[in-house]
Design a protein around this motif. Structure first.
Motif, PDB file in Angstrom:
ATOM      1  N   UNK A  74       0.794  -1.381  -0.124  1.00 58.83           N
ATOM      2  CA  UNK A  74      -0.091   0.007  -0.014  1.00 58.83           C
ATOM      3  C   UNK A  74       0.881   1.397  -0.061  1.00 58.83           C
ATOM      4  N   UNK A  75       2.300   1.239  -0.050  1.00 58.07           N
ATOM      5  CA  UNK A  75       3.062   2.219   0.220  1.00 58.07           C
ATOM      6  C   UNK A  75       2.709   3.302  -0.821  1.00 58.07           C
ATOM      7  N   UNK A  76       2.803   3.004  -2.418  1.00 60.74           N
ATOM      8  CA  UNK A  76       2.457   3.724  -3.313  1.00 60.74           C
ATOM      9  C   UNK A  76       0.932   4.472  -3.147  1.00 60.74           C
ATOM     10  N   UNK A  77       0.162   3.726  -2.898  1.00 63.90           N
ATOM     11  CA  UNK A  77      -1.174   4.265  -2.784  1.00 63.90           C
ATOM     12  C   UNK A  77      -1.180   5.341  -1.678  1.00 63.90           C
ATOM     13  N   UNK A  78      -0.791   4.817  -0.584  1.00 59.83           N
ATOM     14  CA  UNK A  78      -0.819   5.870   0.573  1.00 59.83           C
ATOM     15  C   UNK A  78      -0.012   7.063   0.594  1.00 59.83           C
ATOM     16  N   UNK A  79       0.929   7.165  -0.192  1.00 54.93           N
ATOM     17  CA  UNK A  79       1.958   8.358  -0.455  1.00 54.93           C
ATOM     18  C   UNK A  79       1.311   9.106  -1.726  1.00 54.93           C
ATOM     19  N   UNK A  80       0.636   8.566  -2.541  1.00 51.58           N
ATOM     20  CA  UNK A  80       0.346   9.308  -3.652  1.00 51.58           C
ATOM     21  C   UNK A  80      -1.289   9.586  -3.861  1.00 51.58           C
ATOM     22  N   UNK A  81      -2.057   8.460  -3.754  1.00 50.51           N
ATOM     23  CA  UNK A  81      -3.685   8.974  -4.155  1.00 50.51           C
ATOM     24  C   UNK A  81      -4.479   9.136  -2.891  1.00 50.51           C
ATOM     25  N   UNK A  82      -4.037   8.438  -1.654  1.00 53.38           N
ATOM     26  CA  UNK A  82      -4.763   8.628  -0.388  1.00 53.38           C
ATOM     27  C   UNK A  82      -4.835  10.432  -0.028  1.00 53.38           C
ATOM     28  N   UNK A  83      -3.519  10.857  -0.021  1.00 53.25           N
ATOM     29  CA  UNK A  83      -3.600  12.272   0.670  1.00 53.25           C
ATOM     30  C   UNK A  83      -4.529  13.222  -0.211  1.00 53.25           C
ATOM     31  N   UNK A  84      -4.077  13.226  -1.374  1.00 52.62           N
ATOM     32  CA  UNK A  84      -4.987  14.161  -2.476  1.00 52.62           C
ATOM     33  C   UNK A  84      -6.621  13.669  -2.431  1.00 52.62           C
ATOM     34  N   UNK A  85      -6.896  12.544  -2.431  1.00 53.38           N
ATOM     35  CA  UNK A  85      -8.323  11.948  -2.269  1.00 53.38           C
ATOM     36  C   UNK A  85      -8.980  12.690  -0.885  1.00 53.38           C
ATOM     37  N   UNK A  86      -8.359  12.240   0.066  1.00 57.43           N
ATOM     38  CA  UNK A  86      -8.679  12.530   1.357  1.00 57.43           C
ATOM     39  C   UNK A  86      -8.947  14.149   1.796  1.00 57.43           C
ATOM     40  N   UNK A  87      -8.027  14.842   1.288  1.00 55.07           N
ATOM     41  CA  UNK A  87      -8.249  16.536   1.608  1.00 55.07           C
ATOM     42  C   UNK A  87      -9.386  16.855   0.793  1.00 55.07           C
ATOM     43  N   UNK A  88      -9.414  16.238  -0.423  1.00 51.88           N
ATOM     44  CA  UNK A  88     -10.785  16.750  -1.326  1.00 51.88           C
ATOM     45  C   UNK A  88     -11.913  16.174  -0.841  1.00 51.88           C
ATOM     46  N   UNK A  89     -12.042  14.973  -0.294  1.00 50.42           N
ATOM     47  CA  UNK A  89     -13.036  14.458   0.410  1.00 50.42           C
ATOM     48  C   UNK A  89     -13.437  15.214   1.635  1.00 50.42           C
ATOM     49  N   UNK A  90     -12.516  15.405   2.436  1.00 46.43           N
ATOM     50  CA  UNK A  90     -12.938  16.310   3.627  1.00 46.43           C
ATOM     51  C   UNK A  90     -13.354  17.727   3.208  1.00 46.43           C
ATOM     52  N   UNK A  91     -12.891  18.311   2.423  1.00 49.10           N
ATOM     53  CA  UNK A  91     -13.098  19.678   1.800  1.00 49.10           C
ATOM     54  C   UNK A  91     -14.960  19.395   1.152  1.00 49.10           C
ATOM     55  N   UNK A  92     -14.884  18.577   0.458  1.00 52.06           N
ATOM     56  CA  UNK A  92     -16.093  18.384  -0.515  1.00 52.06           C
ATOM     57  C   UNK A  92     -17.286  18.091   0.667  1.00 52.06           C
ATOM     58  N   UNK A  93     -17.009  17.357   1.805  1.00 50.98           N
ATOM     59  CA  UNK A  93     -18.099  16.920   2.507  1.00 50.98           C
ATOM     60  C   UNK A  93     -18.372  18.193   3.515  1.00 50.98           C
ATOM     61  N   UNK A  94     -17.353  18.731   4.035  1.00 46.39           N
ATOM     62  CA  UNK A  94     -17.673  20.139   4.785  1.00 46.39           C
ATOM     63  C   UNK A  94     -18.046  21.130   4.284  1.00 46.39           C
ATOM     64  N   UNK A  95     -17.370  21.818   3.245  1.00 47.76           N
ATOM     65  CA  UNK A  95     -17.635  22.945   2.782  1.00 47.76           C
ATOM     66  C   UNK A  95     -18.652  22.631   1.554  1.00 47.76           C
ATOM     67  N   UNK A  96     -18.552  22.043   0.669  1.00 45.79           N
ATOM     68  CA  UNK A  96     -19.252  22.097  -0.788  1.00 45.79           C
ATOM     69  C   UNK A  96     -20.651  21.671  -0.533  1.00 45.79           C
ATOM     70  N   UNK A  97     -20.803  20.580   0.414  1.00 45.17           N
ATOM     71  CA  UNK A  97     -21.982  19.960   0.660  1.00 45.17           C
ATOM     72  C   UNK A  97     -22.750  20.763   1.349  1.00 45.17           C
ATOM     73  N   UNK A  98     -22.370  21.908   2.302  1.00 46.51           N
ATOM     74  CA  UNK A  98     -22.972  22.732   3.169  1.00 46.51           C
ATOM     75  C   UNK A  98     -23.481  23.934   2.331  1.00 46.51           C
ATOM     76  N   UNK A  99     -22.540  24.261   0.978  1.00 49.27           N
ATOM     77  CA  UNK A  99     -23.076  25.082   0.262  1.00 49.27           C
ATOM     78  C   UNK A  99     -24.337  24.772  -0.443  1.00 49.27           C
TER      79      UNK A  99
END
Length: 707
Positions: A74-99
């Motif tokens: 999982x090293x490659x996935x955790x270092x490349x895909x997870x951070x980008x998706x996680x930040x966007x998912x959190x932002x999308x859940x908290x900010x965008x959905x609220x809008x």
């Protein structure tokens, strides 16, 4: 394998859902009235929530893989895909959905400027665009471009690529919003909207195409194999954390003069060509093998344009342990040239038969003589290593059987079954040698039978033996101590290049042996019968699969008891789409690279060496180390109950193994996947003793083209 398939499905579903959400988010400001806007918003929320739930499943999947299989998977996935998706998912859940919540009224009135501005806010569509790209990157990381042990550049490249592709749509949605803020036309005509949308899509597509074209041009150029080299990756040597050697990072290995220089362990330098072993003793057994083009017919009548040794399919060389063996190879008319590699047999390095590494290819009209002492008893095979993916497929192989000097349990009868998949005038056909149908053999009850099963195919194959309990006596030529009885209907599987010796005592009823499952009626079968052959022999579904990690008495040697190893290597087996020698193909990688960019493994004579295989690719890989046998110590992170020795270890997707060997056969050795199609596109690395110098070159200039 479940995690891989589930990862592909979940990331592709996320990508599709966020792409649909992007279209809806872009179209929000163009709703005709509040009720229409509310319907669009509700659908967008539903799609976004579904994508977020799938994302949560994907995170859980990777955490499960981390717990079950370890960090290497999982090293490659955790270092490349997870951070980008996680930040966007959190932002999308908290900010965008609220809008989105509360956007739109229940009436049919046209949108007010205030409502339009809320619907046109860039945050919502841009987040959906970014999530589409991030999900696509996660999907690509499973199928198209697996990140393996990524460095900072690899990690930064993905968000940078996403930002680049977002630039054009970001300009358009922000421009639309600013026009609304400045009192401009809120909606505009349908034609103008279509033109703007098409323009944005075209510019984004052009940017994507430009990226693809630049990568393709660079990929074609950088992937071309050198016209000549000595096969070692001198710019990238892996010493496995062991004692530093003079070879890694030095200039000594570039020369071809042995001299009296010494490596870090004070062993004298030697060229590969000099590593012949002691050739002074006269040969006890002499053979001559002539490689030629031949027309071969299988038992069914299917015809093959084959390349053979002596015009035969799978000739058998039989010797006794301890004898000095001499084999003269003559090339009659195989234009590309040929060699003989003794698969699984630990011959001196100069006799290993790898063109460009241990010898020059034998061209038409030329010959080469191999000479070695048959120290190992057991079932082995030989094949050409020149363009092996083609030459082995066409028939340049045979069996090497070495009878033990002292037979402890001699079989009364034996049958050599070389499983091969042929390309014939009737399509692809599986056969045992030339027997592609049912073969019958009368055997008296009480006869002790030995089946030497050799898989020359690129894929692992399943075999059924029914009608008698049996034992696996040898794996890859190495005897199993105290092999227990295996119940009738238990199947076994042999990886590409592997061999099993199967023994059973003939009962007073038929015994059936076949390739494949009970439903595979077209695969070859052998029927052993005591008196009258059965009219319609049928196979039952197998009841289980033999597991060598829990069978017999395990091997006990200095490796199974070692608390520390002199060198430790990791091989992460992956895949990605890319270029190899200028051609676009699926690349099967080792640590994210293909030959000649895979690091060379450097050892010193006497080292205890441990290697970890971790297969995070989409295919199985029978990993074959030349010149040595590996002791299998762990499977999927757990110590195996019964360590065993092998020269070709089949690693399935999602599996990991720890193996070890003693560096006791100096030379330069290939270590590669024996799915020869994978090796032909670069799934090769090399093991190098630090006091050994090259004698040959590989490439089109010399005609030495191993795979």
């Amino acid at each position: 394998m479940f995690e891989t398939i589930a990862g592909i499905l979940s990331t592709s579903a996320m990508t599709a859902l966020w792409a649909l959400a992007s279209l809806l988010a872009t179209g929000l400001p163009y709703a005709k009235h509040n009720r229409s806007l509310k319907r669009r918003r509700s659908l967008l929320l539903a799609i976004s929530c579904a994508a977020l739930l799938i994302g949560a499943f994907w995170y859980a999947l990777n955490i499960r893989l981390l717990v079950q299989s370890g960090w290497l998977f999982v090293e490659g996935t955790f270092k490349t895909a997870v951070p980008l998706l996680l930040i966007l998912h959190v932002y999308g859940s908290i900010v965008t959905v609220r809008r989105l919540i509360g956007l739109g009224e229940s009436n049919k009135q046209s949108l007010t400027r205030e409502t339009w501005l809320k619907a046109a806010a860039p945050a919502v569509p841009l987040t959906c665009y970014a999530l589409t790209l991030a999900s696509g990157i996660a999907f690509a990381g499973t199928v198209i471009a697996q990140p393996i042990q990524p460095d900072l550049f690899d990690i930064a490249m993905r968000p940078a690529l996403a930002a680049l592709l977002l630039a054009v749509p970001a300009i358009f949605v922000r421009r639309r919003y600013r026009m609304g803020l400045n009192g401009g036309n809120l909606v505009g005509s349908r034609r103008s909207r279509i033109v703007k949308f098409a323009g944005a899509a075209l510019l984004t597509a052009m940017a994507a195409v430009a990226i693809v074209v630049v990568n393709a041009v660079l990929g074609v150029q950088s992937s071309r194999l050198p016209e000549a080299s000595d096969m070692m990756n001198h710019a990238n040597m892996d010493e496995g954390g062991g004692t530093p050697t003079r070879m890694a990072g030095s200039e000594h290995h570039h020369g071809h003069s042995g001299g009296e220089r010494a490596s870090a362990n004070s062993a004298p330098m030697a060229e590969v060509a000099a590593l012949t072993g002691d050739l002074t003793a006269p040969a006890d057994r002499k053979f001559e093998l002539t490689a030629r083009q031949s027309k071969i017919a299988l038992a069914s009548g299917a015809r093959i344009d084959a390349w053979t040794y002596n015009g035969e399919v799978a000739p058998v060389l039989r010797v006794r342990q301890g004898e000095m063996v001499e084999v003269k190879l003559v090339n009659e008319d195989v234009e590309a040239g040929v060699t003989i590699h003794w698969h699984g047999y630990n011959v001196p390095n100069a006799m290993d038969g790898v063109p460009g590494m241990t010898q020059n290819v034998v061209k038409p009209g030329q010959s080469f003589t191999y000479k070695f002492r048959a120290e190992q008893a057991g079932s082995y095979w030989f094949h050409s290593h020149q363009q092996a993916s083609e030459q082995v497929s066409k028939g340049l192989f045979g069996a090497l059987i070495v009878d033990p000097a002292q037979e402890t349990e001699k079989a009364d009868e034996e049958v050599i079954l070389i499983n091969h998949r042929w390309k014939t005038d009737k399509g692809r056909v599986n056969a045992f040698g030339t027997e592609d149908g049912e073969r019958r053999k009368k055997v008296e009850p009480g006869t002790r039978m030995r089946l030497r099963v050799i898989n020359t195919d690129k894929l692992s194959r399943k075999y059924l033996l029914q009608g008698a309990d049996y034992r696996i006596a040898d794996i890859d030529g190495v005897p199993i101590e105290e092999p227990g009885l295996i119940a009738d209907r238990t199947a076994f599987r042999i990886g590409g290049g592997g061999r099993y010796d199967v023994v059973f005592t003939m009962p007073d009823r038929p015994v059936l042996f076949k390739l494949g499952d009970d439903r595979d009626a077209d695969d070859p079968t052998v029927v052993f019968y005591p008196d009258i052959p059965p009219a319609n022999p049928t196979f039952q579904a197998d009841s289980g699969l033999f597991d060598p990690s829990d069978y017999g008495k395990g091997v006990a040697n200095e490796l199974t008891t070692a608390e520390k190893f002199d060198r430790e290597f990791e091989m992460i087996l992956g895949n990605k789409m890319g270029f190899y020698n200028g051609k676009f193909t699926m690349l099967w990688t080792i640590n994210g690279e293909v030959y000649p960019h895979v690091p060379t493994l450097v050892v010193q004579e006497g080292d205890k060496v441990k290697t970890t295989f971790a297969n995070k690719s989409l295919a199985e890989h029978p990993m074959h180390l030349h010149g040595h046998h590996m002791t299998v110590l762990k499977k999927n992170g757990e110590r195996v109950k019964t360590p065993w020795q092998t020269d070709t270890l089949n690693v399935l997707p999602g599996e990991s193994y720890e193996v070890a060997f003693v560096a006791d056969n100096p030379g330069m050795w290939m270590d590669h996947c024996h799915n020869l199609d994978h090796a032909a596109t670069g799934m090769i690395l090399h093991l190098m003793y630090d006091n050994v110098l090259p004698s040959y070159e590989v490439g089109t200039r010399s005609g030495n083209l191993p795979d």
